[in-house]
Design a protein around this motif. Structure first.
Motif, short mmCIF file in Angstrom:
data_model
loop_
_atom_site.label_atom_id
_atom_site.label_comp_id
_atom_site.label_asym_id
_atom_site.label_seq_id
_atom_site.Cartn_x
_atom_site.Cartn_y
_atom_site.Cartn_z
N HIS A 10 10.83 -12.22 2.09
CA HIS A 10 9.49 -12.31 1.51
C HIS A 10 8.94 -10.95 1.09
N CYS A 11 9.44 -9.88 1.71
CA CYS A 11 8.93 -8.56 1.34
C CYS A 11 9.32 -8.16 -0.07
N LEU A 12 10.28 -8.86 -0.67
CA LEU A 12 10.68 -8.55 -2.04
C LEU A 12 9.81 -9.27 -3.08
N VAL A 13 9.12 -10.31 -2.67
CA VAL A 13 8.36 -11.11 -3.64
C VAL A 13 6.89 -11.24 -3.28
N GLN A 14 6.52 -10.88 -2.05
CA GLN A 14 5.12 -10.97 -1.63
C GLN A 14 4.63 -9.59 -1.20
N PRO A 15 3.47 -9.15 -1.68
CA PRO A 15 2.96 -7.83 -1.31
C PRO A 15 2.75 -7.71 0.19
N THR A 16 3.23 -6.62 0.75
CA THR A 16 3.00 -6.35 2.17
C THR A 16 1.56 -5.90 2.40
N VAL A 17 1.04 -5.11 1.49
CA VAL A 17 -0.34 -4.65 1.56
C VAL A 17 -0.78 -4.24 0.16
N THR A 18 -2.05 -4.43 -0.14
CA THR A 18 -2.62 -4.02 -1.43
C THR A 18 -3.96 -3.32 -1.18
N GLY A 19 -4.38 -2.52 -2.16
CA GLY A 19 -5.67 -1.84 -2.05
C GLY A 19 -5.69 -0.57 -2.88
N PHE A 20 -6.82 0.13 -2.84
CA PHE A 20 -6.96 1.38 -3.60
C PHE A 20 -6.43 2.55 -2.79
N LEU A 21 -5.74 3.46 -3.49
CA LEU A 21 -5.28 4.72 -2.92
C LEU A 21 -5.53 5.83 -3.92
N ASN A 22 -5.70 7.03 -3.41
CA ASN A 22 -5.88 8.21 -4.25
C ASN A 22 -4.59 9.03 -4.23
N LEU A 23 -4.09 9.32 -5.43
CA LEU A 23 -2.83 10.06 -5.55
C LEU A 23 -3.10 11.49 -5.99
N GLN A 24 -2.52 12.44 -5.25
CA GLN A 24 -2.67 13.85 -5.60
C GLN A 24 -1.76 14.19 -6.77
N GLU A 25 -2.35 14.77 -7.81
CA GLU A 25 -1.60 15.14 -9.00
C GLU A 25 -0.73 16.36 -8.71
N ASP A 26 0.50 16.35 -9.24
CA ASP A 26 1.43 17.44 -8.96
C ASP A 26 0.99 18.78 -9.54
N ASP A 27 0.35 18.73 -10.71
CA ASP A 27 0.02 19.98 -11.39
C ASP A 27 -1.24 20.64 -10.85
#
Length: 458
Positions: free
Chosen positions: A270-287
């Motif tokens: 099921h982990c391949l077809v059903q989301p384990t968790v969803t929500g907003f995250l903030n991603l740090q930009e590399d540059d």
């Protein structure tokens, strides 16, 4: 134990009770069908269904009794840690069983006119399914091929699938040398002998004479067994060992089985077809270490997929995909480089190099949710092993009833014999343990009679 942890891959007690009641009613209907049937094919199908129903009832009652006993003894299932491994769907298809006739029978077209009716039962826990029945199996067939595609739902990673092969030798009255008069006499004899038991509720059978009358129809014998586990999951058809059963005299059944069978066992965790968790995250930009971008994220299918908003998930491809595989490590972010609180680091090593991403949740609660989600996803991959390497195609479940046919080529020629690589109100709702035991023993005895003296328990 949390509510999610209390959920198991098996059915609930109430579901089991309802299924027992349903199967008992099915047995009553099958008995009436046996009485009314006037054609050999109908009689065989009814006998097959009766055996299948008894096998399911025994499995349901055994599991229900086990749970009641554990409850009385105060034994509760325990779960270590915060995660339970996900379950999966299983698909079994392309079942073929080679036959090994003598040269005089198959190649020279000599010998007797032995013919058989054969079907299989497949079991995982309390889920039990039967294949279609292949009748008229004779010396002209090099193998028995089942067109069925059978699905199992919510299967745990440590499953054991049992395959059982049942066979009925067609009586002389059913052979090619028989006359229509003999056919009618045989069916009438069966109908007459079973008729006295139709009015008896099958769940309460305690009279040996009634049980005897019930089983005078065609008897199917358990002639061989096989077992499949997670290590046998593969995207292609593989060959497996078939254990031949012996009778009281230590002899195997006369059906000339080769000692192997082949099938395709596919798994879809099921982990391949059903989301384990969803929500907003903030991603740090590399540059720019001080620059962050907000994404809607979904953890599924060995990656963290990122979109601008939840509305984009179903309409466009993710803007960014971060691999989350067995080689991924989740750790706290370096406070000297991450200026946001509730941040963590995803580090994945593969043949293309080392990939690091720093992300941050909005709150401590969100951070805990994502942390548990990543650990869950990694646990699922570890336990499902190679079944998580790709999304396997599960064929649509079918129950096509096709007549037996002769293959143009032999299974001996196109399948190598190699070992696979390891990669509500209910009838029984108020029954006590003693009543359950008595009912279970009665059903086991009847099942043994129906199968020609072979026990269904293994």
């Amino acid at each position: 134990m949390t509510g999610s942890q209390m959920k198991t891959v098996w059915t609930t007690d109430n579901d089991l009770q309802q299924k027992i009641d349903h199967e008992i009613k099915m047995r009553e209907g099958t008995a009436r069908l046996l009485v009314a049937s006037k054609h050999p094919a109908q009689v065989l199908e009814a006998a097959k269904n009766l055996l299948s129903s008894n096998t399911r009832i025994i499995a349901y009652m055994t599991e229900l009794q086990r749970r009641k006993t554990a409850e009385v003894l105060g034994k509760q299932s325990s779960v270590e840690g915060n995660q339970l491994p996900c379950s999966a769907q299983l698909s079994v298809s392309d079942i073929r069983i080679p036959l090994m006739w003598r040269d005089a029978d198959h190649f020279r077209n000599k010998g007797d006119y032995r013919r058989y009716a054969v079907f299989c039962l497949l079991k995982v826990g309390t889920e039990i399914y039967d294949t279609s029945m292949i009748s008229d199996v004779d010396r002209s067939m090099t193998d028995i091929t089942f067109e069925d595609v059978i699905h199992f739902d919510d299967v745990p990673h440590d499953f054991e699938m049992k395959l059982e092969v049942y066979c009925h030798k067609l009586h002389e009255e059913f052979s090619v040398a028989s006359t229509p008069k003999k056919l009618r006499k045989k069916i009438n004899d069966i109908s007459g002998s079973v008729g006295r038991s139709v009015g008896k509720r099958l769940s309460g059978l305690n009279d040996a004479d009634v049980i005897g009358n019930m089983v005078l129809g065609p008897k199917f014998e358990l002639v061989a067994k096989g077992s499949l586990h997670l290590s046998d999951v593969d995207n292609s058809v593989r060959t497996y060992d078939l254990q031949l059963e012996t009778n009281a005299e230590g002899q195997v059944h006369e059906l000339p089985l080769f000692g192997h069978y082949c099938c395709r066992l596919a798994a879809l965790p099921h982990c391949l077809v059903q989301p384990t968790v969803t929500g907003f995250l903030n991603l740090q930009e590399d540059d720019d270490l001080s620059k962050w971008k907000r994404y809607w994220c979904s953890l599924k299918n060995l990656q963290l997929s990122c979109w601008s908003s939840p509305d984009d998930v179903e309409v466009i491809q993710p803007l960014l995909s971060i691999p989350v595989t067995k080689s991924t490590q989740i750790s706290d972010a370096d406070p000297t480089t991450s200026q946001k609180s509730h941040s963590f680091l995803i580090k994945t090593v593969n043949i293309n190099g080392i990939f690091c991403h720093t992300l941050a949740a909005d709150t401590k609660e969100e951070l805990n949710k994502w942390w548990d989600g990543f650990q869950q996803h990694l646990l699922d991959q570890a336990l499902w092993k190679h079944a998580c390497d790709e999304v396997m195609d599960l064929k649509s479940a079918t129950r096509r009833k096709l007549p037996a046919f002769v293959r143009k080529s032999s299974l001996y020629e196109d399948t190598p014999l190699i070992e696979p690589e390891n990669n509500g109100d209910s009838l029984v709702s108020d029954l006590g343990n003693d009543q359950l035991t008595q009912m279970l023993h009665t059903l086991m005895g009847e099942a043994s009679q129906i199968r020609g003296g072979t026990s269904s328990q293994s």
